[in-house]
Design a protein around this motif. Structure first.
Motif, PDB file in Angstrom:
ATOM      1  N   SER A  51       1.077  -1.027  -0.345  1.00 48.23           N
ATOM      2  CA  SER A  51      -0.042  -0.096  -0.097  1.00 48.23           C
ATOM      3  C   SER A  51       1.026   1.772   0.252  1.00 48.23           C
ATOM      4  CB  SER A  51      -0.788   0.042   1.123  1.00 48.23           C
ATOM      5  OG  SER A  51      -0.235  -0.174   2.025  1.00 48.23           O
ATOM      6  N   LYS A  71       5.036   3.630 -12.363  1.00 48.28           N
ATOM      7  CA  LYS A  71       2.882   4.141 -11.976  1.00 48.28           C
ATOM      8  C   LYS A  71       2.419   3.175 -11.425  1.00 48.28           C
ATOM      9  CE  LYS A  71      -0.300   5.075 -14.843  1.00 48.28           C
ATOM     10  NZ  LYS A  71      -0.724   4.856 -16.994  1.00 48.28           N
ATOM     11  N   GLU A  73      -0.100   1.996 -10.755  1.00 50.11           N
ATOM     12  CA  GLU A  73      -1.743   0.745 -11.227  1.00 50.11           C
ATOM     13  C   GLU A  73      -2.952   0.746 -10.054  1.00 50.11           C
ATOM     14  OE1 GLU A  73      -0.759  -0.717 -14.288  1.00 50.11           O
ATOM     15  OE2 GLU A  73      -0.457   1.133 -15.306  1.00 50.11           O
ATOM     16  N   GLU A  74      -4.343   0.584  -9.527  1.00 47.34           N
ATOM     17  CA  GLU A  74      -5.467  -0.343  -8.918  1.00 47.34           C
ATOM     18  C   GLU A  74      -4.223  -1.545  -8.451  1.00 47.34           C
ATOM     19  OE1 GLU A  74      -8.675  -0.518  -6.908  1.00 47.34           O
ATOM     20  OE2 GLU A  74      -8.195   0.401  -8.804  1.00 47.34           O
ATOM     21  N   GLY A  75      -3.834  -2.081  -8.975  1.00 46.76           N
ATOM     22  CA  GLY A  75      -3.516  -4.075  -8.517  1.00 46.76           C
ATOM     23  C   GLY A  75      -1.985  -4.461  -9.116  1.00 46.76           C
ATOM     24  N   ARG A  88       4.887  -4.525 -16.577  1.00 44.27           N
ATOM     25  CA  ARG A  88       3.819  -4.587 -15.212  1.00 44.27           C
ATOM     26  C   ARG A  88       3.422  -5.913 -14.278  1.00 44.27           C
ATOM     27  NH1 ARG A  88      -0.671  -2.966 -18.755  1.00 44.27           N
ATOM     28  NH2 ARG A  88      -0.261  -0.231 -18.165  1.00 44.27           N
ATOM     29  N   GLN A  90       2.280  -7.500 -11.462  1.00 47.86           N
ATOM     30  CA  GLN A  90       1.239  -7.552  -9.737  1.00 47.86           C
ATOM     31  C   GLN A  90       1.840  -6.669  -8.801  1.00 47.86           C
ATOM     32  OE1 GLN A  90      -0.776 -11.384  -8.944  1.00 47.86           O
ATOM     33  NE2 GLN A  90      -2.396 -10.910 -10.444  1.00 47.86           N
ATOM     34  N   LYS A  91       0.572  -6.111  -7.967  1.00 42.35           N
ATOM     35  CA  LYS A  91       1.119  -5.024  -6.808  1.00 42.35           C
ATOM     36  C   LYS A  91       1.951  -6.663  -5.466  1.00 42.35           C
ATOM     37  CE  LYS A  91      -0.493  -0.935  -5.895  1.00 42.35           C
ATOM     38  NZ  LYS A  91      -1.355  -0.044  -5.088  1.00 42.35           N
TER      39      LYS A  91
END
Length: 109
Positions: A51, A71, A73-75, A88, A90-91
């Motif tokens: 988070s 960057k 993003e949401e997930g 890209r 995943q978090k």
């Protein structure tokens, strides 16, 4: 004696019925402190890390890829791993945050 066979068996075995309950309770407490509590603590720390990700953070993914976050993003987050190369991911796959300048010192070494 035939009315309560469990009590007769426990008494014949040399213990009271409460001994079994104490043993089970002790095992649960041991499992909690050795397995459940540390895992919960690790999960909370990882959620706090995920988070708090922001642009410019240097991270290591679970797969061992190091890069700089470009960057959020949401997930997902975009991670620059080389010049003109962004991934890209995943978090949740971010394993750790590195101190600033770590990637540069790895490239120089």
């Amino acid at each position: 004696m035939t009315d309560m066979p469990e009590l007769a068996y426990a008494t014949a075995a040399g213990g009271s019925p409460w001994t079994m309950f104490l043993l089970l309770g002790g095992m649960f407490v041991l499992m909690y402190f050795l397995m459940i509590r540390p895992q919960s603590k690790r999960r909370k720390e990882h959620q706090a890390l995920v988070s708090s990700l922001s642009k410019g953070d240097e991270v290591v993914t679970v797969g061992g890829i190091t890069g700089q976050v470009t960057k959020v993003e949401e997930g997902f987050v975009k991670v620059r791993v080389a010049n003109n190369v962004e991934l890209r991911v995943q978090k949740s796959s971010v394993g750790a945050s590195l101190p600033k300048g770590t990637i540069k010192s790895l490239e120089d070494g």
